[in-house]
Design an enzyme around this catalytic site. Sequence first.
Site, PDB file in Angstrom:
ATOM      1  N   GLU A  65      -5.672  -9.117 -10.318  1.00 35.06           N
ATOM      2  CA  GLU A  65      -5.676  -9.937  -9.108  1.00 35.06           C
ATOM      3  C   GLU A  65      -6.502 -11.209  -9.305  1.00 35.06           C
ATOM      4  O   GLU A  65      -6.071 -12.314  -8.943  1.00 35.06           O
ATOM      5  CB  GLU A  65      -6.235  -9.138  -7.927  1.00 35.06           C
ATOM      6  CG  GLU A  65      -5.345  -7.981  -7.480  1.00 35.06           C
ATOM      7  CD  GLU A  65      -5.954  -7.222  -6.311  1.00 35.06           C
ATOM      8  OE1 GLU A  65      -6.469  -7.875  -5.385  1.00 35.06           O
ATOM      9  OE2 GLU A  65      -5.923  -5.977  -6.326  1.00 35.06           O
ATOM     10  N   ARG A  76       0.833  -1.212   0.000  1.00 34.39           N
ATOM     11  CA  ARG A  76       0.000   0.000   0.000  1.00 34.39           C
ATOM     12  C   ARG A  76       0.865   1.258   0.000  1.00 34.39           C
ATOM     13  O   ARG A  76       0.544   2.240  -0.683  1.00 34.39           O
ATOM     14  CB  ARG A  76      -0.933   0.004   1.215  1.00 34.39           C
ATOM     15  CG  ARG A  76      -2.027  -1.065   1.128  1.00 34.39           C
ATOM     16  CD  ARG A  76      -3.046  -0.937   2.253  1.00 34.39           C
ATOM     17  NE  ARG A  76      -4.030  -2.007   2.175  1.00 34.39           N
ATOM     18  CZ  ARG A  76      -4.228  -2.934   3.109  1.00 34.39           C
ATOM     19  NH1 ARG A  76      -3.475  -2.928   4.205  1.00 34.39           N
ATOM     20  NH2 ARG A  76      -5.153  -3.856   2.955  1.00 34.39           N
ATOM     21  N   GLU A 120     -10.382   1.568  -0.751  1.00 33.79           N
ATOM     22  CA  GLU A 120     -10.612   2.223  -2.044  1.00 33.79           C
ATOM     23  C   GLU A 120     -11.125   3.643  -1.852  1.00 33.79           C
ATOM     24  O   GLU A 120     -10.712   4.569  -2.568  1.00 33.79           O
ATOM     25  CB  GLU A 120     -11.588   1.406  -2.881  1.00 33.79           C
ATOM     26  CG  GLU A 120     -10.996   0.090  -3.378  1.00 33.79           C
ATOM     27  CD  GLU A 120     -11.979  -0.739  -4.183  1.00 33.79           C
ATOM     28  OE1 GLU A 120     -13.043  -0.196  -4.578  1.00 33.79           O
ATOM     29  OE2 GLU A 120     -11.696  -1.925  -4.431  1.00 33.79           O
TER      30      GLU A 120
END
Length: 258
Positions: free
Chosen positions: A246, A16, A198
């Site tokens: 993903e 992240r 998100e």
Amino acid sequence: MNFLEPSTVLDLQNIRDELVKMEDTIIFDFIERSHFARCSGVYQANNAEVDIPNFDGSFLDWSLMQIEIVHSQLRRFESPDQTPFFPNHILKPILPSINYPKVLASYDAEINYNTKIKNLYIDHIVPMIAKRSGEQKEQMGSVTMIDIETLQNLSRRIHFGKFVAEAKYQSNKELYKKLILEKDVNGIMENITNSQVEEKILERLRVKAQVYGVDPTNKEGERKITPEYLVRIYRDFVIPMTKEVEVEYLLRRLEDEK
């Protein structure tokens, strides 16, 4: 991120943090691209304005391929976070190879979304961020160079989904094995989606666009990139395509378990 230390690569917080750094790079790429007109001729195959011998494609494609040939010899594509747009044309590095520990599954190089990324960029992103429509023939080279840099950074960001997927798989193998065996695409998508994360990304982008997109000495001046466009690009294109990566990666993950 140190790709020589696998444990750091699959740490979700490290991932992240790396994605946050990429945001700044991509925003400034968009700002740089916003200085130019759309220049559609750069993307037209066999444009009569540009004579490229023995090449069937656009000026952008030819330029990107040439740069990747050079970068491959500098071992760019040995790095696990780099995905070439023209994998069939890259060359062996001139520099000694780096033996990166294998972190991703054996098929990771086969998951290549660069054609989709390029089409997305040309068809949707450039029209939003370009200063105006029309051509700037004297700026074709400059436009192409910033396009290449932007595409490479978008590619890195979207293909980072493979690291996210591997980290999530390692954190809950039993769950993902079950979903993979059942070919439960919706279940995989539900488990890789973190709506709160998100929303934080989109809010952070909105703030960054407000700060970076205007001259701080003249806040009433022309905005280089609007927060709405930046949020839309990530919400509608970048994040969904990252999750596609993903899902595709995870659906094949048991191949290596065999």
